[in-house]
Design an enzyme around this catalytic site. Structure first.
Site, PDB file in Angstrom:
ATOM      1  N   ASN A 198      13.835  -9.223 -77.812  1.00 12.91           N
ATOM      2  CA  ASN A 198      12.768  -8.227 -77.748  1.00 12.91           C
ATOM      3  C   ASN A 198      12.886  -7.279 -76.567  1.00 12.91           C
ATOM      4  O   ASN A 198      12.019  -6.438 -76.358  1.00 12.91           O
ATOM      5  CB  ASN A 198      11.388  -8.895 -77.673  1.00 12.91           C
ATOM      6  CG  ASN A 198      10.862  -9.250 -79.048  1.00 12.91           C
ATOM      7  OD1 ASN A 198      10.269 -10.277 -79.224  1.00 12.91           O
ATOM      8  ND2 ASN A 198      11.119  -8.385 -80.025  1.00 12.91           N
ATOM      9  N   HIS A 416       0.586  10.381 -69.658  1.00 14.11           N
ATOM     10  CA  HIS A 416       1.636   9.400 -69.952  1.00 14.11           C
ATOM     11  C   HIS A 416       3.003  10.052 -69.856  1.00 14.11           C
ATOM     12  O   HIS A 416       3.231  11.098 -70.469  1.00 14.11           O
ATOM     13  CB  HIS A 416       1.448   8.797 -71.354  1.00 14.11           C
ATOM     14  CG  HIS A 416       2.393   7.663 -71.622  1.00 14.11           C
ATOM     15  ND1 HIS A 416       3.165   7.587 -72.758  1.00 14.11           N
ATOM     16  CD2 HIS A 416       2.696   6.568 -70.893  1.00 14.11           C
ATOM     17  CE1 HIS A 416       3.900   6.480 -72.710  1.00 14.11           C
ATOM     18  NE2 HIS A 416       3.629   5.849 -71.590  1.00 14.11           N
ATOM     19  N   HIS A 417       3.879   9.457 -69.056  1.00  9.79           N
ATOM     20  CA  HIS A 417       5.268   9.920 -68.934  1.00  9.79           C
ATOM     21  C   HIS A 417       6.198   8.775 -69.301  1.00  9.79           C
ATOM     22  O   HIS A 417       6.556   7.959 -68.440  1.00  9.79           O
ATOM     23  CB  HIS A 417       5.580  10.344 -67.492  1.00  9.79           C
ATOM     24  CG  HIS A 417       4.866  11.582 -67.051  1.00  9.79           C
ATOM     25  ND1 HIS A 417       4.747  11.914 -65.715  1.00  9.79           N
ATOM     26  CD2 HIS A 417       4.262  12.578 -67.744  1.00  9.79           C
ATOM     27  CE1 HIS A 417       4.076  13.063 -65.614  1.00  9.79           C
ATOM     28  NE2 HIS A 417       3.772  13.489 -66.823  1.00  9.79           N
ATOM     29  N   GLU A 505       3.184  -2.629 -64.477  1.00  5.55           N
ATOM     30  CA  GLU A 505       3.391  -3.715 -65.425  1.00  5.55           C
ATOM     31  C   GLU A 505       4.272  -4.750 -64.713  1.00  5.55           C
ATOM     32  O   GLU A 505       3.831  -5.362 -63.757  1.00  5.55           O
ATOM     33  CB  GLU A 505       4.009  -3.149 -66.704  1.00  5.55           C
ATOM     34  CG  GLU A 505       4.036  -4.118 -67.846  1.00  5.55           C
ATOM     35  CD  GLU A 505       4.847  -3.583 -69.022  1.00  5.55           C
ATOM     36  OE1 GLU A 505       4.433  -3.802 -70.167  1.00  5.55           O
ATOM     37  OE2 GLU A 505       5.910  -2.955 -68.818  1.00  5.55           O
ATOM     38  N   GLU A 511       1.164  -6.276 -74.890  1.00  2.00           N
ATOM     39  CA  GLU A 511       1.940  -5.713 -75.999  1.00  2.00           C
ATOM     40  C   GLU A 511       2.786  -6.770 -76.716  1.00  2.00           C
ATOM     41  O   GLU A 511       3.008  -6.677 -77.920  1.00  2.00           O
ATOM     42  CB  GLU A 511       2.833  -4.571 -75.499  1.00  2.00           C
ATOM     43  CG  GLU A 511       3.834  -5.019 -74.442  1.00  2.00           C
ATOM     44  CD  GLU A 511       4.689  -3.883 -73.867  1.00  2.00           C
ATOM     45  OE1 GLU A 511       4.456  -2.724 -74.215  1.00  2.00           O
ATOM     46  OE2 GLU A 511       5.591  -4.181 -73.071  1.00  2.00           O
TER      47      GLU A 511
HETATM   48  C1  NOJ Z   1       6.275   0.002 -72.902  1.00  2.00           C
HETATM   49  C2  NOJ Z   1       4.967  -0.071 -72.200  1.00  2.00           C
HETATM   50  O1  NOJ Z   1       4.821  -1.316 -71.557  1.00  2.00           O
HETATM   51  C3  NOJ Z   1       3.880   0.187 -73.211  1.00  2.00           C
HETATM   52  O2  NOJ Z   1       2.608   0.033 -72.608  1.00  2.00           O
HETATM   53  C4  NOJ Z   1       4.050   1.553 -73.791  1.00  2.00           C
HETATM   54  O3  NOJ Z   1       3.106   1.729 -74.817  1.00  2.00           O
HETATM   55  C5  NOJ Z   1       5.447   1.747 -74.378  1.00  2.00           C
HETATM   56  N1  NOJ Z   1       6.449   1.317 -73.457  1.00  2.00           N
HETATM   57  C6  NOJ Z   1       5.717   3.201 -74.726  1.00  2.00           C
HETATM   58  O4  NOJ Z   1       5.859   3.950 -73.554  1.00  2.00           O
HETATM   59 CA    CA Z   2       6.706  -3.069 -71.186  1.00  5.19          CA
END
Ligand code: NOJ
Ligand code: CA
Length: 706
Positions: A198, A416-417, A505, A511
């Site tokens: 993953n 968001h970048h 993170e 996620e």
């Molecule tokens: C991984 C990030 O942890 C997640 O929060 C985000 O939605 C996706 N990348 C897309 O940028």
């Molecule tokens: Ca991530």
């Protein structure tokens, strides 16, 4: 927001001792005398240190040194020139944080060493000993004939005195998003964790662990190894020597050069840290990592306000909508059609739904992922440079209208970048991208670095990227932008120096519950994270999933906690930006539990860790700044349990109306995760409570002053 004036109090006492080698080892003890660090040189002039806790050896003789690509190793034939001791005591204030006042009190020992051969190189080792642990770093002073250090490896040892129960993730050079393992130290096998399906990037070259790595001893001593102030250097992983119960630093390298770190003299390394406490809660309450960082360098940050936020995010992870605008399957191949396919998430209309919802529910922000062009060629494409554009919205996203509407509703849009790890493109656009944010009055960006780093051969945790992440934070500050990086470099307390580094993170976040092959994070994940990853700093975990099983989207996945635990996470997992991650419709269908998210604070006057065991459970109470209200969260692993707590931390002579959100009698993370009971009672500082947590469950309590 009330901000007390900065109180700054420093008492420093300096004494210089001349030392002859061969005499008593140079020793220094923590302010309360419990922890003692001794430094010495053996007969070959090799430097080593030891650590004692209550006169018991915790770190046995551990050697220090360096290897270089262009010079002989440094670590023998050294002579002690001078030792300096210093006492330090200050109280500083966090502009936002788990608490307002932070006591920074330590005893320092600095030893100056010089090589006794032709090269005469000099290095200082500085130890700072706190009541809850220690840090030490190497300082390379300016010296004749040595301008640049090309470090092939750092040889810092940590020799344990027990085969500790260890909570670890592998020393991956590219990602921290691994499940935690619980084994005896001697059983650590990081190489078995290679090639995780993953992960868009992963590289585990050694049997090493990443930090923070936390250990529990048979007599209850808790140790956690990490680093502080990681600047212009590489992430330190810890190589495992199981037979000798020893760890040795292994720096993250690069395929593009022989050395792992390049520094111009004078320079110093990050602090190598060991938190040492008598129980698990003590680890969370420790401020060692932030204290070892330098004070705020960017001045006033009142433009950033801690906030809860919703956003266009979970719907992509569930597969309800997409980040991209025009990717379609044509003859079995994913193709950029350039035309709207109708599933794009970041549309003006959809974002307005989130704005309305945030405005109605005391939530300050809305994150918008997938608003800009480039998502047709992000994950898995080797040629990602020049693809993402941080200025150009998709045709169905009217950025002027969205920001106007948000302002009208008193909500902030979070930028968001997603860089897709194409670092050169991002670096080139940084000024204009942050400038655009300033133009629209946006003060927070979530950045992302999914995929293998470009340029090829660099890793997420090497010096090249450490410099990139830090540069982004420094640059963002100039545009009054706060940064929440995903796929980041690990937190090392730099939020003290750059308070706009608000969160990150750097762990398996929520996620993974949407799509990972292991069917999500097991229930023990967060009770481990609280005592490992969270010691490093704030976590953007994105809690608050109410639709736990989401069968209508991904039937084979689920969140492996109860609904009550999802609420408890707002208190347990600390971050000054805290997402309410679920879909608007899932919240609107559940107004009673939503009340907790509406009420809960995000910025704290003080925090108390009431109980906990690493990997099992933890209870944290936090008092909100400004209001003085208290919030409490408790979480457990796959085992149900009862926890007795004393509310003596509440203000005396004040009555609180408490709303308790607890697992119902039949709750269970898998069989019955939505069984939630909400009760209202009165509490005061002489109250006691027995919390009942279901398997994978939790309790959340709001305590509002009457
Ligand atoms: C991984 C990030 O942890 C997640 O929060 C985000 O939605 C996706 N990348 C897309 O940028
Ligand atoms: Ca991530």
């Amino acid at each position: 927001m009330m901000r007390k004036k900065y109180v700054f109090m420093v008492i420093a006492l300096i004494s210089i001792l001349s030392c002859d080698p061969g005499k008593e080892p140079t020793e220094i003890s923590s302010p309360n005398g419990q922890l003692t660090v001794s430094f010495n040189l053996n007969s070959d002039g090799q430097p080593y240190y030891r650590v004692q806790h209550d006169n018991k050896l915790v770190i046995d003789s551990s050697y220090l040194g360096f290897e270089f690509t262009d010079a002989p190793a440094l670590g023998s034939n050294l002579k002690l020139i001078q030792a300096t001791k210093k006492s330090f005591d200050e109280t500083w204030q966090m502009p936002w944080g788990e608490q307002l006042d932070v006591v920074n009190r330590y005893e320092e020992l600095a030893v100056e060493l010089e090589e006794q051969n032709t090269s005469n190189r000099k290095v200082r080792v500085v130890f700072r000993v706190y009541d809850d642990g220690l840090g030490f770093r190497y300082e390379f002073p300016e010296q004749e004939g040595w301008q640049t250090a090309l470090i092939a490896e750092e040889q810092t040892q940590f020799k344990l005195t027990e085969d500790y129960k260890t909570f670890w993730i592998p020393g991956d050079w590219d990602i921290y998003e691994h499940l935690y393992n619980t084994t005896a130290f001697s059983e650590i096998d990081a190489l078995a964790k290679r090639n995780h399906p993953n992960l868009a990037q992963t590289y585990i070259p050694n049997n090493a662990v990443n930090t923070p790595v936390t250990m529990v001893g048979k007599n209850g001593l808790h140790l956690s190894f990490h680093e502080a102030a990681l600047v212009d250097y590489s992430d330190m992983t810890l190589g495992i020597d199981a037979d000798n119960l020893r760890m040795t630093s292994i720096l993250v390298g690069s395929e593009n050069r022989e050395h792992k770190v390049e520094c111009e003299l004078p320079f110093h390394t990050p602090w190598r840290t060991i938190q040492i406490t008598e129980n698990a809660p003590g680890l969370i309450e420790s401020n060692l990592i932030v204290n070892l960082n330098e004070p705020n360098k960017i001045g006033d940050v009142s433009w950033f306000k801690p906030m809860k936020y919703t956003g266009v995010l979970w719907e992509m992870h569930l597969g309800k909508s997409s980040w991209d605008y025009g990717m379609e399957q044509v003859n079995g191949n994913w193709t950029d059609t350039g035309k709207a396919h109708g599933r794009h998430g970041a549309t003006t209309e959809n974002v307005k739904r989130f704005i309305d919802f945030s405005a109605a529910n005391n939530i300050g922000g809305v994150l918008v992922e997938g608003w800009n062009t480039g998502w047709e060629r992000w994950i898995g494409f080797p040629d990602r440079e020049g693809v993402f554009d941080f200025l150009t919205p998709y045709p169905d996203y009217d950025i002027n209208e969205v920001t106007r509407y948000a302002r009208e509703k008193g909500v902030e849009i979070i930028m968001h970048h997603e860089t897709s790890a194409a670092t050169e493109t991002y670096t080139k656009q940084m000024d204009s991208a942050y400038g655009l944010m300033q133009y629209y009055g946006m003060h927070a960006v979530k950045s992302g670095y999914v995929g293998k780093i470009l340029p090829d051969g660099e890793y997420h945790h090497g010096q090249y990227m450490v410099d990139h992440y830090n540069m982004a934070v420094e640059k963002a500050a100039k545009y009054q932008v706060a940064v929440n990086a995903h796929e980041p470099i690990k937190a090392t307390g730099l939020r003290r120096t750059y308070p706009n580094a608000v969160s990150r993170e750097g762990l398996r976040g929520q996620e993974f519950n949407a799509w990972s092959i292991e069917k999500g994070n097991p229930s023990e994940h967060l009770p481990i994270v609280a005592f490992t990853r969270m010691l490093a700093g704030p976590i953007d975990f994105t809690p608050g999933i109410f639709n736990i099983k989401f069968d209508e989207y991904r039937g084979d996945s689920q969140v492996n906690t109860t609904l009550a635990q999802q609420l408890a996470l707002y208190v347990v997992i600390y971050s000054p930006v805290q997402m309410a991650a679920d879909l608007v419709e899932h919240y609107e269908a559940n107004p009673e539990p939503l009340q907790f998210i509406r009420d809960v604070g995000v910025d704290w006057q003080q925090s108390k860790v009431l109980n906990g065991e690493v990997g099992d459970y933890v209870t944290i109470a936090r008092q909100e700044r400004d209001t003085g209200n208290w919030f409490l969260g408790a979480i457990t692993d796959e085992n149900e349990r009862e926890l007795k707590i004393d509310l003596d931390f509440l203000d005396e002579n004040v009555s609180y109306t408490a709303r308790i959100y607890r697992d119902g009698d039949n709750a269970h993370w898998d069989d019955n995760p939505l069984d939630l009971v909400i009760e209202e009672i009165k509490l005061n500082s002489s109250s006691e409570l027995t919390l009942k947590l279901a398997a994978g469950g939790g309790v959340a309590i709001s305590m509002i002053k009457d």
